[in-house]
Design an enzyme around this catalytic site. Structure first.
Site, mmCIF file in Angstrom:
data_model
loop_
_atom_site.group_PDB
_atom_site.id
_atom_site.type_symbol
_atom_site.label_atom_id
_atom_site.label_comp_id
_atom_site.label_asym_id
_atom_site.label_seq_id
_atom_site.Cartn_x
_atom_site.Cartn_y
_atom_site.Cartn_z
ATOM 1 N N THR A 125 47.468 -72.657 -32.704
ATOM 2 C CA THR A 125 46.425 -73.074 -33.647
ATOM 3 C C THR A 125 46.422 -72.200 -34.901
ATOM 4 O O THR A 125 46.774 -71.016 -34.844
ATOM 5 C CB THR A 125 45.039 -72.989 -32.973
ATOM 6 O OG1 THR A 125 44.032 -73.191 -33.961
ATOM 7 C CG2 THR A 125 44.794 -71.635 -32.310
ATOM 8 N N ASP A 126 45.964 -72.782 -36.006
ATOM 9 C CA ASP A 126 45.829 -72.004 -37.245
ATOM 10 C C ASP A 126 44.717 -70.961 -37.136
ATOM 11 O O ASP A 126 44.620 -70.060 -37.966
ATOM 12 C CB ASP A 126 45.583 -72.929 -38.446
ATOM 13 C CG ASP A 126 44.296 -73.738 -38.357
ATOM 14 O OD1 ASP A 126 43.605 -73.665 -37.322
ATOM 15 O OD2 ASP A 126 43.976 -74.436 -39.339
ATOM 16 N N GLU A 127 43.870 -71.086 -36.100
ATOM 17 C CA GLU A 127 42.757 -70.137 -35.973
ATOM 18 C C GLU A 127 43.243 -68.716 -35.703
ATOM 19 O O GLU A 127 42.480 -67.765 -35.838
ATOM 20 C CB GLU A 127 41.795 -70.579 -34.865
ATOM 21 C CG GLU A 127 41.133 -71.899 -35.200
ATOM 22 C CD GLU A 127 39.871 -72.183 -34.391
ATOM 23 O OE1 GLU A 127 39.304 -71.251 -33.809
ATOM 24 O OE2 GLU A 127 39.462 -73.348 -34.370
ATOM 25 N N TYR A 153 38.196 -67.611 -28.244
ATOM 26 C CA TYR A 153 39.205 -68.690 -28.171
ATOM 27 C C TYR A 153 40.434 -68.317 -28.988
ATOM 28 O O TYR A 153 41.568 -68.321 -28.482
ATOM 29 C CB TYR A 153 38.613 -70.020 -28.672
ATOM 30 C CG TYR A 153 39.674 -71.036 -29.035
ATOM 31 C CD1 TYR A 153 40.456 -71.637 -28.051
ATOM 32 C CD2 TYR A 153 39.936 -71.368 -30.370
ATOM 33 C CE1 TYR A 153 41.455 -72.554 -28.387
ATOM 34 C CE2 TYR A 153 40.927 -72.277 -30.715
ATOM 35 C CZ TYR A 153 41.686 -72.865 -29.712
ATOM 36 O OH TYR A 153 42.669 -73.758 -30.043
ATOM 37 N N LYS A 157 44.378 -67.484 -27.876
ATOM 38 C CA LYS A 157 45.535 -68.256 -28.352
ATOM 39 C C LYS A 157 46.545 -67.331 -29.047
ATOM 40 O O LYS A 157 47.757 -67.513 -28.934
ATOM 41 C CB LYS A 157 45.088 -69.363 -29.308
ATOM 42 C CG LYS A 157 44.286 -70.479 -28.658
ATOM 43 C CD LYS A 157 45.106 -71.325 -27.689
ATOM 44 C CE LYS A 157 46.127 -72.194 -28.388
ATOM 45 N NZ LYS A 157 46.843 -73.048 -27.398
HETATM 46 P P1 NAD Z 1 41.407 -80.469 -24.877
HETATM 47 O O1 NAD Z 1 40.364 -79.485 -24.521
HETATM 48 O O2 NAD Z 1 41.020 -81.838 -25.319
HETATM 49 O O3 NAD Z 1 42.421 -80.658 -23.647
HETATM 50 C C1 NAD Z 1 42.886 -79.598 -22.893
HETATM 51 C C2 NAD Z 1 43.549 -80.167 -21.633
HETATM 52 O O4 NAD Z 1 44.094 -79.073 -20.897
HETATM 53 C C3 NAD Z 1 42.593 -80.903 -20.702
HETATM 54 O O5 NAD Z 1 43.182 -82.090 -20.225
HETATM 55 C C4 NAD Z 1 42.388 -79.920 -19.568
HETATM 56 O O6 NAD Z 1 42.087 -80.549 -18.324
HETATM 57 C C5 NAD Z 1 43.709 -79.204 -19.542
HETATM 58 N N1 NAD Z 1 43.621 -77.861 -18.953
HETATM 59 C C6 NAD Z 1 42.717 -76.897 -19.253
HETATM 60 N N2 NAD Z 1 42.928 -75.815 -18.503
HETATM 61 C C7 NAD Z 1 44.014 -76.090 -17.718
HETATM 62 C C8 NAD Z 1 44.713 -75.365 -16.742
HETATM 63 N N3 NAD Z 1 44.338 -74.121 -16.388
HETATM 64 N N4 NAD Z 1 45.773 -75.945 -16.136
HETATM 65 C C9 NAD Z 1 46.152 -77.209 -16.461
HETATM 66 N N5 NAD Z 1 45.514 -77.944 -17.375
HETATM 67 C C10 NAD Z 1 44.453 -77.392 -18.017
HETATM 68 O O7 NAD Z 1 42.296 -79.748 -25.976
HETATM 69 P P2 NAD Z 1 43.055 -80.332 -27.261
HETATM 70 O O8 NAD Z 1 42.113 -80.404 -28.384
HETATM 71 O O9 NAD Z 1 43.817 -81.520 -26.853
HETATM 72 O O10 NAD Z 1 44.062 -79.127 -27.554
HETATM 73 C C11 NAD Z 1 45.341 -79.089 -26.943
HETATM 74 C C12 NAD Z 1 46.066 -77.853 -27.409
HETATM 75 O O11 NAD Z 1 46.197 -77.882 -28.829
HETATM 76 C C13 NAD Z 1 45.351 -76.560 -27.088
HETATM 77 O O12 NAD Z 1 46.314 -75.603 -26.725
HETATM 78 C C14 NAD Z 1 44.674 -76.164 -28.388
HETATM 79 O O13 NAD Z 1 44.536 -74.778 -28.478
HETATM 80 C C15 NAD Z 1 45.671 -76.687 -29.409
HETATM 81 N N6 NAD Z 1 45.134 -77.065 -30.720
HETATM 82 C C16 NAD Z 1 44.083 -77.935 -30.811
HETATM 83 C C17 NAD Z 1 43.633 -78.318 -32.082
HETATM 84 C C18 NAD Z 1 42.495 -79.303 -32.229
HETATM 85 O O14 NAD Z 1 42.074 -79.566 -33.351
HETATM 86 N N7 NAD Z 1 41.972 -79.898 -31.164
HETATM 87 C C19 NAD Z 1 44.244 -77.822 -33.212
HETATM 88 C C20 NAD Z 1 45.309 -76.916 -33.082
HETATM 89 C C21 NAD Z 1 45.754 -76.565 -31.824
HETATM 90 O O1 TDX Z 2 28.077 -79.691 -33.723
HETATM 91 C C1 TDX Z 2 28.861 -79.153 -34.521
HETATM 92 N N1 TDX Z 2 28.444 -78.886 -35.793
HETATM 93 C C2 TDX Z 2 29.226 -78.284 -36.731
HETATM 94 O O2 TDX Z 2 28.790 -78.070 -37.864
HETATM 95 C C3 TDX Z 2 30.210 -78.795 -34.162
HETATM 96 C C4 TDX Z 2 30.726 -79.067 -32.792
HETATM 97 C C5 TDX Z 2 30.983 -78.183 -35.131
HETATM 98 N N2 TDX Z 2 30.508 -77.916 -36.365
HETATM 99 C C6 TDX Z 2 31.399 -77.260 -37.351
HETATM 100 C C7 TDX Z 2 32.059 -75.979 -36.889
HETATM 101 C C8 TDX Z 2 33.384 -75.998 -37.623
HETATM 102 O O3 TDX Z 2 33.217 -75.446 -38.907
HETATM 103 O O4 TDX Z 2 32.475 -78.173 -37.600
HETATM 104 C C9 TDX Z 2 33.713 -77.479 -37.765
HETATM 105 C C10 TDX Z 2 34.684 -77.980 -36.718
HETATM 106 O O5 TDX Z 2 34.215 -77.531 -35.459
HETATM 107 P P1 TDX Z 2 34.999 -77.862 -34.096
HETATM 108 O O6 TDX Z 2 35.183 -79.336 -33.984
HETATM 109 O O7 TDX Z 2 34.311 -77.135 -32.995
HETATM 110 O O8 TDX Z 2 36.452 -77.267 -34.401
HETATM 111 P P2 TDX Z 2 36.954 -75.790 -34.800
HETATM 112 O O9 TDX Z 2 36.020 -74.742 -34.365
HETATM 113 O O10 TDX Z 2 37.324 -75.838 -36.252
HETATM 114 O O11 TDX Z 2 38.294 -75.700 -33.880
HETATM 115 C C11 TDX Z 2 39.175 -76.843 -33.752
HETATM 116 O O12 TDX Z 2 40.314 -76.683 -34.568
HETATM 117 C C12 TDX Z 2 41.246 -75.698 -34.207
HETATM 118 C C13 TDX Z 2 39.594 -77.039 -32.299
HETATM 119 O O13 TDX Z 2 38.448 -77.178 -31.476
HETATM 120 C C14 TDX Z 2 40.460 -75.912 -31.817
HETATM 121 O O14 TDX Z 2 40.915 -76.166 -30.484
HETATM 122 C C15 TDX Z 2 41.654 -75.798 -32.748
HETATM 123 O O15 TDX Z 2 42.444 -74.695 -32.394
#
Ligand code: NAD
Ligand code: TDX
Length: 339
Positions: A125-127, A153, A157
């Site tokens: 992640t970019d975080e 988190y 990562k």
């Molecule tokens: P998500 O929370 O929707 O899904 C995570 C999945 O992993 C779920 O199906 C969960 O059951 C499974 N899981 C969790 N713990 C586990 C374990 N111990 N063993 C096996 N499976 C397990 O997450 P997402 O948003 O799809 O993110 C997927 C990946 O991408 C993550 O690594 C996250 O850090 C990364 N990522 C997400 C975003 C975003 O915007 N959502 C952006 C950049 C990177």
């Molecule tokens: O109820 C809300 N109100 C609000 O203002 C929620 C859930 C979020 N927010 C804000 C917080 C953030 O500035 O919105 C922005 C996005 O929040 P999230 O959806 O929680 O995402 P973020 O914290 O940016 O992280 C996401 O992007 C990077 C993913 O959850 C991560 O898994 C990924 O690595």
């Protein structure tokens, strides 16, 4: 070829499973996921009908289960999506983030080493880069930006990324890492900003925007993320990190207003609530390395992506309404009740 996709019952992993099955119908895809609150077998309903797909329930931190899976499958590529992924939950209870995101990644690295897997791809992640100031629109994260995490988190990562690079340097393992900005699209769990706002606005419920809603995220449609991961996992240079983003920066308030406009709902639903502790101000990605080396480009801009996403939540209400009826209710009350 056999690919193991961990975390494939989640948001991005689920979309990636479909990307693989559609684009590489000759390949076998094995999803390994322990179905946490964020994992949903309904997401994989269609995949289950495909003979080249197998689902195995299991925890990436469970060494025995993981080694058993690799003994059975002898995969060529492993793509690791499995993670605890929600920043707010990591602030409430960091422990499981360390177990899954760090220890789980270590187990996967060990098993890939033992079975000589041709490529281990870590979905990062970019975080891990921390945040950028709001008044410097000229600044972007590059792959050389120092790691500087804000939440449990992102710290977990970052630790996983470092471990993956260490296994490359020490043991010569063929790894790649991508670091992506915020995703949105189908099958996104409704604790995250965009699906939370869509599903609540559809029910005329208040929309909790943290702080003043001025924080900026760089939004990438999930299918574009899948194409980038696929490209790097198959063709990226071993030992390298690639940023993924598409310069679709929006403030949270702009995002919420775009959703309301799409749904034709009033802005009076917006409700400003207490800010997230340690809230990152701005994420913005420079993905020129990926574009220049591998020719990747995002196909979906924000306006089109948000339209498609809103439409998906309108057309797939049983998927998310079922989630909202379960433990999610307690989660929402705990997280937002006194905010
Ligand atoms: P998500 O929370 O929707 O899904 C995570 C999945 O992993 C779920 O199906 C969960 O059951 C499974 N899981 C969790 N713990 C586990 C374990 N111990 N063993 C096996 N499976 C397990 O997450 P997402 O948003 O799809 O993110 C997927 C990946 O991408 C993550 O690594 C996250 O850090 C990364 N990522 C997400 C975003 C975003 O915007 N959502 C952006 C950049 C990177
Ligand atoms: O109820 C809300 N109100 C609000 O203002 C929620 C859930 C979020 N927010 C804000 C917080 C953030 O500035 O919105 C922005 C996005 O929040 P999230 O959806 O929680 O995402 P973020 O914290 O940016 O992280 C996401 O992007 C990077 C993913 O959850 C991560 O898994 C990924 O690595």
């Amino acid at each position: 070829m056999t690919m193991i996709v961990t975390g494939g019952a989640g948001f991005i992993g689920g979309n990636f499973v479909y990307y693989q099955l559609q684009n590489f119908p000759q390949d076998r895809v094995v999803c390994f996921d322990n179905l946490t609150y964020a994992g949903n077998l309904k997401t994989l309903d269609e995949a289950m009908k495909n003979d080249n797909f197998r689902f195995v329930k299991g925890n990436i931190a469970d060494r025995e289960a993981v080694f058993q899976l690799f003994e059975e499958e002898k995969p060529d590529i492993v793509v690791n999506f499995a993670a605890e992924s929600h920043v707010d939950r990591s602030i409430e209870d960091p422990g499981i983030f360390l177990t899954t995101n760090i220890m789980g990644t270590q187990v996967l690295m060990d098993v890939c080493r033992k079975y000589g897997v041709g490529r281990f791809h870590q979905v990062g992640t970019d975080e891990v880069y921390g945040d950028l100031p709001l008044d410097r629109p000229d600044l972007f994260f590059t792959e050389n930006t120092p790691i500087h995490t804000s939440s449990p988190y992102s710290a977990s990562k970052a630790a996983a990324d470092l471990l993956v690079l260490a296994y490359h340097r020490t043991f010569g393992m063929p790894v790649t890492i991508t670091r992506c900005s915020n995703n949105y699209g189908p099958f996104h769990f409704p604790e995250k900003l965009i699906p939370l706002m869509i599903t609540r606005a559809m029910g005329d419920e208040s929309l909790p925007v943290y702080g003043a809603g001025e924080n900026v995220r760089d939004w990438l449609y999930v299918e574009d993320h899948c194409s980038a991961i696929d490209l790097v996992a198959r063709k990226g240079r071993v030992g390298e990190v690639y940023n993924i983003g598409s310069h679709n920066e929006r403030t949270n308030l702009q995002v919420v207003k775009a959703i309301l406009a799409e749904l034709k709902k009033p802005e009076s639903l917006i409700c400003f609530v207490k800010d997230r502790p340690g809230h990152d101000r701005r994420y913005a990605i420079d993905s020129s390395k990926l574009q220049n080396e591998l020719g990747w480009q995002a196909k979906t801009d924000f306006d089109e992506g948000i339209r498609k996403t809103v439409r998906w939540y309108q057309d797939n209400q049983s998927w998310w309404r079922e989630i909202l009826q379960g433990s999610y209710r307690d989660y929402y009350t705990n997280m937002y009740g006194n905010r």
